[in-house]
Motif scaffolding. Sequence first.
Motif, mmCIF file in Angstrom:
data_model
loop_
_atom_site.group_PDB
_atom_site.id
_atom_site.type_symbol
_atom_site.label_atom_id
_atom_site.label_comp_id
_atom_site.label_asym_id
_atom_site.label_seq_id
_atom_site.Cartn_x
_atom_site.Cartn_y
_atom_site.Cartn_z
ATOM 1 N N ILE A 12 0.847 -1.190 0.000
ATOM 2 C CA ILE A 12 0.000 0.000 0.000
ATOM 3 C C ILE A 12 0.882 1.240 0.000
ATOM 4 O O ILE A 12 1.769 1.394 0.834
ATOM 5 C CB ILE A 12 -0.923 0.000 1.230
ATOM 6 C CG1 ILE A 12 -1.836 -1.230 1.201
ATOM 7 C CG2 ILE A 12 -1.747 1.271 1.276
ATOM 8 C CD1 ILE A 12 -2.686 -1.384 2.440
ATOM 9 N N ALA A 13 0.631 2.139 -0.953
ATOM 10 C CA ALA A 13 1.449 3.347 -1.092
ATOM 11 C C ALA A 13 0.850 4.492 -0.282
ATOM 12 O O ALA A 13 -0.353 4.721 -0.299
ATOM 13 C CB ALA A 13 1.550 3.738 -2.565
ATOM 14 N N SER A 14 1.701 5.213 0.413
ATOM 15 C CA SER A 14 1.270 6.391 1.153
ATOM 16 C C SER A 14 1.272 7.598 0.213
ATOM 17 O O SER A 14 2.107 7.689 -0.686
ATOM 18 C CB SER A 14 2.229 6.641 2.320
ATOM 19 O OG SER A 14 1.987 7.920 2.889
ATOM 20 N N PRO A 15 0.354 8.547 0.419
ATOM 21 C CA PRO A 15 0.335 9.730 -0.450
ATOM 22 C C PRO A 15 1.474 10.693 -0.167
ATOM 23 O O PRO A 15 1.702 11.618 -0.937
ATOM 24 C CB PRO A 15 -1.021 10.369 -0.120
ATOM 25 C CG PRO A 15 -1.290 9.945 1.282
ATOM 26 C CD PRO A 15 -0.738 8.551 1.389
ATOM 27 N N LEU A 149 -2.428 11.533 11.518
ATOM 28 C CA LEU A 149 -3.638 12.293 11.231
ATOM 29 C C LEU A 149 -3.442 13.181 10.002
ATOM 30 O O LEU A 149 -4.378 13.362 9.205
ATOM 31 C CB LEU A 149 -4.023 13.152 12.444
ATOM 32 C CG LEU A 149 -4.588 12.385 13.644
ATOM 33 C CD1 LEU A 149 -4.677 13.298 14.857
ATOM 34 C CD2 LEU A 149 -5.953 11.800 13.318
ATOM 35 N N LEU A 150 -2.238 13.730 9.842
ATOM 36 C CA LEU A 150 -1.951 14.526 8.650
ATOM 37 C C LEU A 150 -2.128 13.684 7.388
ATOM 38 O O LEU A 150 -2.726 14.133 6.405
ATOM 39 C CB LEU A 150 -0.523 15.077 8.713
ATOM 40 C CG LEU A 150 -0.015 15.754 7.431
ATOM 41 C CD1 LEU A 150 -0.802 17.024 7.139
ATOM 42 C CD2 LEU A 150 1.479 16.058 7.537
ATOM 43 N N GLU A 151 -1.612 12.464 7.421
ATOM 44 C CA GLU A 151 -1.707 11.597 6.254
ATOM 45 C C GLU A 151 -3.176 11.281 5.924
ATOM 46 O O GLU A 151 -3.577 11.314 4.754
ATOM 47 C CB GLU A 151 -0.931 10.311 6.499
ATOM 48 C CG GLU A 151 -0.740 9.462 5.264
ATOM 49 C CD GLU A 151 0.335 8.410 5.458
ATOM 50 O OE1 GLU A 151 0.253 7.371 4.793
ATOM 51 O OE2 GLU A 151 1.247 8.635 6.273
ATOM 52 N N VAL A 152 -3.972 10.995 6.935
ATOM 53 C CA VAL A 152 -5.390 10.724 6.711
ATOM 54 C C VAL A 152 -6.079 11.959 6.143
ATOM 55 O O VAL A 152 -6.878 11.883 5.191
ATOM 56 C CB VAL A 152 -6.070 10.289 8.024
ATOM 57 C CG1 VAL A 152 -7.579 10.167 7.838
ATOM 58 C CG2 VAL A 152 -5.490 8.967 8.508
#
Length: 303
Positions: A12-15, A149-152
């Motif tokens: 799964i790639a993170s943005p 939380l920033l990533e979400v």
Amino acid sequence: MSNDRYEFPGGIASPIDRSATKLLYVSTAKYGGDWHSLLHTHTCAELFYVVGGVGQFKVAGRMLPVAADDLVIVNPNVEHTEVSLNSSPLEYIVLGVEGLEFGPDGAADAPYEVIHFRGGGEEMLFYLRAMLREIETKAAGYEVVCQDLLEVLLIRVLRHTDFSLTVAPAGRRASKECAAVRRYIDGHFKENISLDMLAELTHINKYYMVHAFSREYGVSPINYLISRRIQESRYLLSDTDHSLSQISHMLGFSSPSYFSQSFRKLEGMSPMEYRKRRAGEHGPREGGMASDSRLSTVDSRGK
């Protein structure tokens, strides 16, 4: 009995790239009658989520109307400021994110984006307020929680726009120490600030701090401090009847003569010449939206 099982694909790639992208600060701001705002820039991207009120954002030469549940994204090094409607003061939460730029189809030079979450902002506010609670309480691991939380939150943003995220070039990101010095000056330029104080703030050698700041911003910390005071003095000269002595004292200059000398060096005229010229250019000001001349830095304090 029914049983639903959902499996996740591998890899799964993170943005965002966590090695380069960091949450620098979270802060809140609410317009007050004494708030006058100047165009300014930051070396990080900023995300402003309007919690309440009505106003405008001036970004890259454009005035953008904003209201509750609007998200304004400003890329690094893009001039911007906030202007509030006095009858309905702006209130917002702002994030400073290092190492990130937004742009359509990955174009890193797109200066800003406005996303309207009309009727759907509850989820955004949930994550933003969770960040604020974590930072306020500073419980164990709060930095990791805020980064998660920033990533979400960024994923939620990407679902509402065709903008994409790119990692900002390393050469355009100021060191944390330089950014901290600049934010401190922006928020405390009316106070008595010394190089020793700034060095203590960043926990680095005073001479190294001056060299690094000058290399990063093209101006020494003290000259940047003076320029911020002169910016503020332009508002005071234009929009108030304060004497030069009063303005000099309010802005932390050692004497009215030093204030006048500094003003002439930066503006090419004396403070009184500037006041007379501005008085001749503008008639009586109308009520409503604050004028652009009433602008000052709002630190994200990180502003």
